[in-house]
Scaffold this active site. Sequence first.
Site, PDB file in Angstrom:
ATOM      1  N   HIS A  70      39.551 -11.717  80.409  1.00 17.36           N
ATOM      2  CA  HIS A  70      39.136 -12.802  81.301  1.00 17.36           C
ATOM      3  C   HIS A  70      40.285 -13.785  81.527  1.00 17.36           C
ATOM      4  CE1 HIS A  70      34.611 -12.077  81.082  1.00 17.36           C
ATOM      5  NE2 HIS A  70      35.174 -11.120  80.375  1.00 17.36           N
TER       6      HIS A  70
ATOM      7  N   ASP B  15      34.448 -18.876  85.091  1.00 11.69           N
ATOM      8  CA  ASP B  15      34.282 -17.471  84.736  1.00 11.69           C
ATOM      9  C   ASP B  15      32.782 -17.141  84.650  1.00 11.69           C
ATOM     10  OD1 ASP B  15      35.731 -15.066  83.298  1.00 11.69           O
ATOM     11  OD2 ASP B  15      33.986 -15.522  82.072  1.00 11.69           O
TER      12      ASP B  15
END
Length: 434
Positions: A3, A100
């Site tokens: 990520h 995210d």
Amino acid sequence: MGHLLPMAEFAKRLVKHHPISVTIFIPTTGTLPKPQISILESLPENIHHSFLPSVNMDLLPEGSRPEFVISFIMQSNLSSLRDALISLKSRTNLVALVFDIFGHDSLEVAKELNLLNFLFFPSNAMVLSFTFMLQKLDEETSCEYKDLSDPVKVPGSVSFHGRDLIATVQIRTDEVYKSYLLLSKRLNFLDGIIVNSFHELEEETFRVLGAAGQSQTPIYPIGPLIQSATTIELEPHDCIKWLDNQPDRSVVLVSFGSGGTLSLDQTHELALGLEMSGHRFLWIVRSPNNVSDASYFDSSNQIDPLGFLPERFLSRTVKQGLVVPSWGPQIEILSHKATGGFLTHCGWNSTLESVVHGVPMIAWPLYAEQHMNAKMMSEALCLALRSESDENGVVRKEVVKKVVKELMEENEGKKISQRVNEHKGPLWSRCPSL
Ligand code: UDP
């Protein structure tokens, strides 16, 4: 890592193409692993980073699965993030918050502070399409998805058995599921969704997502965002020197991403299968876990993994392969001319890196959305072969031998190699900076 990396690459593109600066907020549970620190330290001056206060993990139930741990960390950090954003807003002309998938609760903070809000989707259009349909699937289903008798058809992509859907939706009674369902409900109320994929790879899925009625939120396919293959360290890693001495396209890279681990039994079967294949291999090996899964938050991954390999494996394969403990420069390995195949857990970054460098894959999914990625890569796009496991979920050595030989020697492998290169060519001409 999966990520942070694309988010950092996205930030680099933003500051390169627009007169703005970026601050990346990072939740922590203590000291960050070295590879993550080197990524942050290598960012240009106008990309700042700030660590949110470390979360007390003692409050977590023992044995919590990784998705639960991540959810817990993000929840615990929400008020610190809010404070940090208020402070940033008082000092700068703060305009937007990009969050995210695990950070979507910060949408409320963005609204409160009157910021534009964007979801950064670090996976692909197929998983995004599934996330859009989750709300309806939830309403129509009363059992766990793994118990569904019919496959789940993802709009614009293939069908999946319920047990192969992303890990976050596998236990419908838990907080992880509730949070992902909430993300699904929020998708149509965002200023934009930024996806790390590209039209040429997932044309039909993007078309369906963009078709009337599907998504009311603009979707930006900005991929492939991958690390560039320039080594930060001055001295190349030993494995690169080893690759320099191997014939072109002769080596199979074996890597399960930044957190993937195998059971001890599976580690042995993989080792013996690689040896039996007779092909050269470069294996980034991690200490085994009780089951084949992820160990982002497990201290056992600090133990030297080489001690878990079969007896005399290292001496027997000294001329055939190289074993690198725990972490290796994956992007440099994939871009090396000696690399001819990639046995991968199908994390989305690894998958993109393989496609961009024209390396055909063997899909060996473990957790997260990897089972869906593996099916898409092997069945929908024909860019990977599958490793089939037995009834206990173990891929036996004979199967490893067969699939490696198939990829490196046989027609099926050649076809896959050709198809990966068909994607690579146009990509490099469109984005020469890759
Ligand atoms: N990676 C690496 N060296 C390793 C393992 C992983 O450089 O030994 C990098 C890999 O190149 C990729 C990222 O870490 O960019 C892993 O992301 P991915 O989405 O593939 O998997 P995850 O770690 O999130 O499961």
